[in-house]
Write an enzyme that holds these catalytic residues in place. Structure first.
Site, short mmCIF file in Angstrom:
data_model
loop_
_atom_site.label_atom_id
_atom_site.label_comp_id
_atom_site.label_asym_id
_atom_site.label_seq_id
_atom_site.Cartn_x
_atom_site.Cartn_y
_atom_site.Cartn_z
CD GLU A 335 -15.26 -2.01 4.11
OE1 GLU A 335 -16.45 -1.66 3.94
OE2 GLU A 335 -14.94 -3.17 4.38
CG ASN A 336 -7.54 1.93 8.74
OD1 ASN A 336 -8.01 1.83 9.88
ND2 ASN A 336 -6.37 2.49 8.48
#
Lengths: 692, 692
Positions: A335-336
């Protein structure tokens, strides 16, 4: 704890003769091969154990002694043998345990065991310590009773797991989970033959492990809630003694706000930072606006363009590598969105210099560097599926969780291309799904591939704290454990539930608090009043399934302090599965098949009991302000059961049925915190009772 | 958790107007002065706290924040104020706390506080940190509800304790009690304003603290069950933050087998030694033979004739003195019959050389030497009453427990002669007495003497392990706490029970497991069956009161392993007080006074419920082998309630009544593990109903 008489079909997957069945066996996970024979071995105070194994196999010796005391506890037989010592050659002992190889828990071991029980004695043999521990758990689950006393039924079991990696991922960052709960969780994991505990130790909200090299990590990043290195060592040992390997996750480059509280120089954007939620959603924002923030804004992210960042991480990983002896380490990498990188001109320049065209390539670079560091410290790298790319080193293990994104390969595709895979997709306990959803997880491929190591149940803790942790973790994890251990053919949901509800009571009797804590929270809400009606009502309800509540947390004003308020409301204590609801469901199915009047009576009784109990909640809330929200759902249940009763009692017109079905639809709304678990069955009854 | 409507008299000791009463207040211990006024302060999410105190009073600041979260938890108000910070001068806050002096918990502090609640706000003031912590506990206990929500009722409270030393002595040697239980126990102690935790860390059965100077103490003396020094530090800090001082006991010269396991050279007789019971009673011995062993045989005892013994102890006490910062240390000195000394020629020679005529004089010498060592390390010596003699240093504190022996001075006599005294006589929780026995403990003198410091509830753990620890410790300790805190005039047993049963539920809701663990053990015994009937039966029972069971343990064959078998039988889970039995008792008393038909109906209902429940136990044990012994008592209860019902329903002849009374006597027998708690009330009903 009421016993229900249950009809269930003989199961094809175990070797049983026509007269025998698995009915009396409560093994979970179900073994690869079970042969049930006539006879039994009685458990008396004369019961003794002889243990043959490798010299100094302390794990084995201690496990055997714990086994003895656990049987003592269950049977109150008070054995004359006080202690089992390795290699005493007591050939006349009731239980003969023989282990060939001394091992510590890990991946790739021979975890098989064989158990043979006859009238004359019990034999357990295993090639390794780990196998023996699993065999002892099976033996404990076999303890049966009759009016005379306790016994082991005569069986021949040959067992080994389908997957070698059977884990549980616990997020101790969003809410800190105290050590005693982790230990009770390990006890329960051992019962269902899980062998890996994955600790998600760092996230935006908290850095949960003491670092002596970089003390500001835990000092500034944890609000005082972290595990000391002594505690970690103690936990790792505790788990090891129970056949479980512990490995840590240090989530980077995103999910890293807590790191930056003490070391803002690691971040892509200047500080100051405080541990806490990374999504800065405006109070009163719409769901859409909130999603924009989540997807489209620059979030706290590690700066991989500086060499000093990797120097820091090298030293940190070195420290943690000696704290956690497991050969595995998890770097997160999930989740970057990369926006923080693109917004920083220095990082942009670095990307240009390196020839990276987008954030994904910088992410790949970060992963590669981390993999180098971990390799240097003799750790195998694991990361969430976002770290996967075509050029990823084949040494890296990919943990699939179901990330949103175009063209994500599934587990089998990754495995076939050469990376090892762990599956957590479909095993997210914080979706608040029923056990059956995890039990027949469609993400577990039917065919075997050596690169698919296994999987991990995952409990993220945004919406669970120490109060409800056990209630959320158990008993559903047992269904995951069976999926990972038992053959693919072991997949009968009703048979699973039969054993799960027995196991759940046993876990609680042996120390877990998943039901007791729920009762405790309910008592507090009820403000000293009788909770029996409320307990009854709960058995027809469930938490709203899925991530709706989590998403509304992000936008609600209270989201900002979700870490500091205790999670003890009605939605925190309602369980995901109730035996009563499951019995109702099986009764409905049976009734719809054969219209048996006896089954109909059972259904009417259940509906009347729920109806009566739900009517009592109105009274409860006059003296307790807090369960007011609960009363809304009790009221819905009252109406649902009334409709169910009417529908069952007489066939109704098409108009009437359609009106009811329409009304039932209003009892499930967006934003609900609870669901009526028996709603689909009531709908089925109406549809079936509808006149043409 | 059912609410009973209770009639109770207005209490003379609190300032209440004719229309007001303590009925709605659940304060425990009851304050010195309570004035109840009209009005209330509502608790909403707007509730805020302003804290004024000395700089860096971390104990105060943390306690205030815990208070905020506990109210949050109880009310689910989810306060907008997330954190309280010291000296922020928020003059408009709902709760104003003002503290003059920063202190750490200890003896001799001003522990008073004043609490003023009006419609406009809440004011808490205290001269010291400790007083403020007690005031916060009172404020938490004042939280009340109505149909609108939560509020604090308008009161003026001026409070301070009767005794400065309000302790709890926990024996963690006979059974090791894990840290999480000790912490929950500390939480509960804080609720009832206890301020001292006395840890009995060593005894024959186990040496429970890590020594780095003499590591064989814990290595050989604990069977692996000991607290590390890190854990002790953590516990001491945890207690300190909750207003509680922890001090250790190292019991010598008797009760010391576990020391000799590692260091046999300290003993009066040659080894080898193993931690375990010091009374070596032959299997199958009679009670008389056993008593001979206990009283008349040489038991493991420290050798005080060697100077090396004191050198060892000096080093050990030095180490422990820095581990435990409390200025007090306990040396035990109890139950040494001196025979081991007399049997050792070298010790006899030493006595002769010193001119000691008997073991008592050698014991006095030992105490004197220990007192010197403790003084050198800045610790005040405490010992059990056997260390008392006319020449004892006035600096030594004497803990009275009720030792057998001729002419033992009582607490007041010791105090008047100049030694300070702690009273544990009458506060022994392991006698399994009702709370009321401890509440009006006759050993607490009516008059005050400055040398009587206070007292300690004592829980010896021969017959309690981690399974039942909380069930045995609570809620009875709250009755002891009130005796030590509240004025002597606060002594109405019924009013105490009214508040105790409410407090007991609150303690459980906030994390203690005294009822839940009992239920857990019962579920295990019931083998998965419905336990509601068994729970009902329990409420008319009690454990056999007194030390009968303990003495029979010493002679029974199983005594030798009482440490290694889990204590989870029916006698371990039955509580010492049940609300139902107490309600029955008050109903009987009321009925015998006024023969009210409504009360009679209530009695008939209760008896019928018990009768019905007890009849169901026969069914239970067909599927669960273990509660068979329970069934004996259920059967007795069935007969007792039948007799009670018959007697209530019609006056009976003298012959019939006498026959019943005779039959009732058979339901209490020597060697019983349980008692029928309601037996005296049934006897009273029969006697009262008897025709002349």
């Amino acid at each position: 704890m009421k016993k229900y008489f249950l009809i269930f079909s003989l199961l094809a997957f175990c070797k049983v003769s026509a007269q025998q069945s698995s009915a009396n066996l409560t093994l979970m996970p179900w073994p690869k091969s079970v042969e049930i024979n006539a006879g039994q071995f009685r458990i008396t105070s004369e019961f003794t154990v002889n243990l043959t194994g490798q010299k100094d196999d302390d794990i084995l010796e201690e496990a055997a002694n714990r086994f003895l005391q656990r049987i003592n506890r269950n049977t109150l037989a008070y054995f004359k043998q006080e202690k089992i010592e390795l290699n005493q050659s007591l050939s006349s002992s009731s239980l003969q345990i023989k282990v060939d190889q001394k091992v510590e828990p890990g991946i790739g071991l021979d975890e098989s065991y064989q158990l043979s029980i006859t009238d004359n004695g019990v034999h357990l043999s295993a090639p390794t310590t780990s196998g023996a521990l699993f065999g002892l758990e099976s033996l404990l689950q076999l303890v049966a009773t009759d009016s005379v006393g306790f016994y082991f039924p005569a069986v021949e079991i040959k067992d080994s797991p389908r997957f070698g990696w059977r884990g549980m991922m616990l997020d101790v960052s969003r809410h800190f989970i105290p050590m005693d709960i982790l230990k009770r969780n390990i006890d329960a994991m051992a019962v269902v033959k899980l062998n890996v505990l994955h600790l998600h130790l760092t996230d935006d909200e908290g850095f949960r492990v003491e670092s002596k090299v970089f003390p500001k990590l835990h000092e500034k990043g944890s609000k005082g809630q972290f595990y000391t290195q002594e505690e970690i060592k103690d936990l790792v040992t505790y788990a090891k003694e129970r056949g479980i390997m512990v490995y840590p996750e240090f989530d980077l480059p995103g999910h890293s706000t807590s790191w930056f509280a003490g070391y803002p120089e690691l971040a892509s954007a200047p500080g100051p930072y405080e541990p806490g939620h990374r999504y800065k959603v405006k109070e009163g924002a719409s769901m859409q606006e909130a999603m924009q923030v989540i997807m489209k804004s620059a979030l706290p992210t590690l700066d991989p363009s500086k060499e000093s960042t990797f120097k820091f991480l090298d030293q940190f990983i070195e420290e943690m590598s000696s704290l956690f002896p497991s050969p595995y380490m998890h770097i997160g990498a999930d989740e970057n969105n990369g926006l923080a990188w693109l917004e920083n001109p220095k990082i942009a320049a670095f990307m240009k210099q390196k020839g990276f065209e987008n954030a994904e390539e910088l992410q790949a670079y970060f992963v590669e560097r981390m993999h180098e560091i971990l390799s240097k410290h003799h750790k195998t790298t694991i990361g969430w599926e976002e770290l996967y790319n075509a050029d990823l080193s084949k040494e890296v293990i990919v943990q699939q969780w179901g990330a949103i994104g175009a063209n994500r390969p599934n587990a089998m595709e990754i495995a076939q291309k050469g990376n090892k895979v762990l599956i957590s997709k479909g095993f997210y306990l914080d979706y608040f799904l029923e056990a059956k959803a995890h039990y027949n997880n469609p993400n577990i491929p039917k065919e075997v591939h050596p690169n698919i190591l296994g999987g991990e149940a995952a409990l993220w803790s945004e919406l669970v704290d120490e109060n409800g942790f056990e209630t959320r973790a158990w008993p559903r994890t047992a269904a995951v454990a069976e999926r990972l251990w038992s053959p693919e053919s072991v997949n009968d949901v009703d048979e699973m539930y039969r054993r799960l509800f027995i196991l759940e009571d046993k876990l609680e009797e042996n120390g877990l608090n998943h039901k007791l804590n729920s009762e405790r929270m309910l008592s507090a809400l009820a403000n000293g009043q009788d909770i029996s009606a409320a307990l009854k009502v709960l058995t027809a309800l469930a938490p709203a399934r899925g991530y709706g509540r989590l998403l509304s947390q992000f936008v609600a004003a209270e989201s900002k302090k979700y870490q500091s308020v205790p999670l003890v409301a009605i939605e925190d204590l309602v369980a995901c599965d109730y035996k009563e609801a499951w019995v109702f469901k099986t009764n409905v199915e049976e009734y719809l098949q054969n219209r048996d009047d006896l089954v109909k009576v059972r259904l009417l009784n259940q509906l009347e009991e729920w109806n009566l109990a739900s009517s009592k909640i109105t009274q409860l809330i006059t003296k307790a302000p807090n369960p007011k929200e609960f009363a809304i759902y009790a009221d819905r249940l009252s109406k649902v059961t009334e409709i169910g009763l009417k529908s069952l009692k007489s066939n109704s017109s098409r108009e009437q049925s359609e009106e009811w079905l329409k009304e039932l639809k209003t009892f499930k709304q967006r934003g609900d915190k609870l669901e009526i678990q028996i709603l689909p069955q009531i709908e089925a009854l109406i549809s079936a009772g509808m006149k043409n």
